[in-house]
Scaffold this active site. Structure first.
Site, PDB file in Angstrom:
ATOM      1  N   ASN A 145      10.345   4.416   2.489  1.00 23.89           N
ATOM      2  CA  ASN A 145      10.123   3.874   3.816  1.00 23.89           C
ATOM      3  C   ASN A 145      11.347   3.110   4.306  1.00 23.89           C
ATOM      4  O   ASN A 145      12.189   2.678   3.525  1.00 23.89           O
ATOM      5  CB  ASN A 145       8.942   2.894   3.784  1.00 23.89           C
ATOM      6  CG  ASN A 145       7.632   3.558   3.485  1.00 23.89           C
ATOM      7  OD1 ASN A 145       7.109   4.302   4.300  1.00 23.89           O
ATOM      8  ND2 ASN A 145       7.087   3.287   2.309  1.00 23.89           N
ATOM      9  N   HIS A 194      10.730   6.997   7.868  1.00 29.31           N
ATOM     10  CA  HIS A 194      11.325   7.099   6.533  1.00 29.31           C
ATOM     11  C   HIS A 194      12.815   7.387   6.718  1.00 29.31           C
ATOM     12  O   HIS A 194      13.230   7.946   7.727  1.00 29.31           O
ATOM     13  CB  HIS A 194      10.655   8.207   5.724  1.00 29.31           C
ATOM     14  CG  HIS A 194       9.292   7.840   5.221  1.00 29.31           C
ATOM     15  ND1 HIS A 194       8.793   8.290   4.020  1.00 29.31           N
ATOM     16  CD2 HIS A 194       8.311   7.073   5.754  1.00 29.31           C
ATOM     17  CE1 HIS A 194       7.581   7.815   3.832  1.00 29.31           C
ATOM     18  NE2 HIS A 194       7.256   7.077   4.876  1.00 29.31           N
ATOM     19  N   ARG A 230       0.836  -1.208   0.000  1.00 28.78           N
ATOM     20  CA  ARG A 230       0.000   0.000   0.000  1.00 28.78           C
ATOM     21  C   ARG A 230       0.867   1.253   0.000  1.00 28.78           C
ATOM     22  O   ARG A 230       0.952   1.974  -0.984  1.00 28.78           O
ATOM     23  CB  ARG A 230      -0.946  -0.022   1.212  1.00 28.78           C
ATOM     24  CG  ARG A 230      -2.079   1.003   1.121  1.00 28.78           C
ATOM     25  CD  ARG A 230      -1.703   2.395   1.599  1.00 28.78           C
ATOM     26  NE  ARG A 230      -1.244   2.441   2.966  1.00 28.78           N
ATOM     27  CZ  ARG A 230      -0.771   3.533   3.551  1.00 28.78           C
ATOM     28  NH1 ARG A 230      -0.678   4.673   2.867  1.00 28.78           N
ATOM     29  NH2 ARG A 230      -0.332   3.510   4.804  1.00 28.78           N
ATOM     30  N   ASP A 231       1.545   1.507   1.092  1.00 27.28           N
ATOM     31  CA  ASP A 231       2.343   2.724   1.207  1.00 27.28           C
ATOM     32  C   ASP A 231       3.522   2.707   0.240  1.00 27.28           C
ATOM     33  O   ASP A 231       3.948   3.754  -0.240  1.00 27.28           O
ATOM     34  CB  ASP A 231       2.842   2.857   2.646  1.00 27.28           C
ATOM     35  CG  ASP A 231       3.375   4.238   2.954  1.00 27.28           C
ATOM     36  OD1 ASP A 231       2.974   5.190   2.278  1.00 27.28           O
ATOM     37  OD2 ASP A 231       4.198   4.365   3.865  1.00 27.28           O
ATOM     38  N   CYS A 266       5.948   9.259  -0.076  1.00 32.66           N
ATOM     39  CA  CYS A 266       4.635   9.881   0.033  1.00 32.66           C
ATOM     40  C   CYS A 266       4.407  10.739  -1.197  1.00 32.66           C
ATOM     41  O   CYS A 266       5.121  11.721  -1.394  1.00 32.66           O
ATOM     42  CB  CYS A 266       4.523  10.725   1.300  1.00 32.66           C
ATOM     43  SG  CYS A 266       2.903  11.532   1.445  1.00 32.66           S
ATOM     44  N   HIS A 290       6.598   4.641  12.409  1.00 35.90           N
ATOM     45  CA  HIS A 290       6.658   4.541  10.951  1.00 35.90           C
ATOM     46  C   HIS A 290       7.721   5.532  10.459  1.00 35.90           C
ATOM     47  O   HIS A 290       7.454   6.721  10.315  1.00 35.90           O
ATOM     48  CB  HIS A 290       5.280   4.894  10.372  1.00 35.90           C
ATOM     49  CG  HIS A 290       5.160   4.755   8.896  1.00 35.90           C
ATOM     50  ND1 HIS A 290       4.266   3.883   8.302  1.00 35.90           N
ATOM     51  CD2 HIS A 290       5.789   5.383   7.872  1.00 35.90           C
ATOM     52  CE1 HIS A 290       4.352   3.990   6.992  1.00 35.90           C
ATOM     53  NE2 HIS A 290       5.278   4.901   6.699  1.00 35.90           N
TER      54      HIS A 290
END
Length: 310
Positions: free
Chosen positions: A262, A222, A29-30, A253, A220
């Site tokens: 990520n 990065h 997803r991300d 993003c 989360h």
């Protein structure tokens, strides 16, 4: 003759760290949402299945956002329909329409998304932060009424490219609103990767002051400035036991231009396994899944472990 790379880390536990950590996989997803070249639905399904088969306890499958916003995930219903154990495959939903679509596709776990800053909320969700919180509360309440597990994401927790540094109390206030609404876990996102070790500890402490313990938190990170693993270690020292990561380090993003990939699942696993922390995840299986996806995307994996063992 060249020597073969070491495929597993030497194990040296450090006192005071958790015995076990859950790695929450977000690559499908991300990771993929920022990709312009469309990945075939069958490959997305294979990616999710391979990651789940590696032992990852949660593999976020897709997002029920408008296809106009994220064309890459327009096939969310098809991906969801192909998956089993759907309580282990959360999906992101931005609003009530997204929740309706997710439920129709059989989702059993969802995540809502709120920004800690006003500007990013308006750019990403087309509404102010308080309005976004109200929308999230509505979705969480409806999802809980249907028996779904609900997670909350808070973005821009460490810095915002338009507003600069973000007050830790503002972040914990957003997290508190999500917990009060019924989110069972809140993931704190360093969306542009500017966090550092001391900042991580202060943010976690701010949540503790607000009554939100580490049992309710995930981190989360990065790796924009190369700080992700250091920040994981600081979080471990504070007692956090859930970390988001993306296979091969894919993603970023699409709504924050300075955000890079990520934290790579492989890199996180290497560190955790080297510390003797149990994850239940097969690193080689994650490597294989990540390599297949980056091959489809036509570029090498950002993951340092994938580069070393590829």
């Amino acid at each position: 003759m060249s020597s073969a790379p070491q495929r597993t880390p030497s194990v040296f536990p450090v006192a005071g760290l958790p015995d076990r950590v859950d790695v929450y996989e977000v690559g499908a997803r991300d990771g993929l949402q920022a990709e312009e070249a469309l990945v075939p639905t069958t490959e997305k399904i294979a990616f999710v299945r391979a990651l789940r088969a590696s032992g990852l306890p949660m593999v976020e499958a897709t997002s029920f956002v408008s296809p106009r916003w994220v064309p890459q995930l327009a096939d969310a219903a098809e991906v969801m329909a192909a998956l089993d154990d759907r309580d282990r495959h959360p999906v992101l939903v931005p609003n009530m329409r997204g929740l309706e679509r997710a439920c129709a596709a059989g989702a059993r776990a969802i995540a809502v998304f709120v920004s800690a800053t006003e500007t990013f909320s308006r750019r990403n969700l087309a509404m102010g932060r308080e309005a976004a919180l109200d929308a999230a509360r509505e979705v969480v309440g409806a999802a809980r009424a249907e028996g779904l597990v609900v997670r909350g994401y808070v973005s821009m927790c460490f810095g915002d490219p338009w507003e600069g540094p973000v007050d830790v109390a503002a972040v914990s206030g957003v997290s508190q609103a999500l917990v009060d609404a019924g989110c069972g876990q809140v993931s704190l996102g360093d969306t542009i990767g500017v966090g550092t070790v001391g900042h991580v500890r202060e943010l976690i402490d701010a949540h503790a002051r607000a009554g939100i313990g580490t049992d309710l938190l995930a981190m989360h990170f990065h790796d924009t400035y190369g700080q992700a693993l250091a920040n994981v270690h600081a979080s471990l020292q504070a007692g956090v036991t859930c970390f988001d990561a993306s296979a091969a380090g894919i993603g970023g993003c699409p709504f924050a231009g300075s955000a890079t990939g990520n934290l790579a699942t492989e890199d996180l696993l290497w560190m955790l396994h080297g510390l003797g922390i149990e994850t239940g995840v097969d690193l080689d299986a994650v490597l294989a899944a990540g390599a297949r996806m980056t091959g489809l995307l036509g570029r090498p994996a950002p993951s340092r472990v994938a580069q070393a063992l590829g």
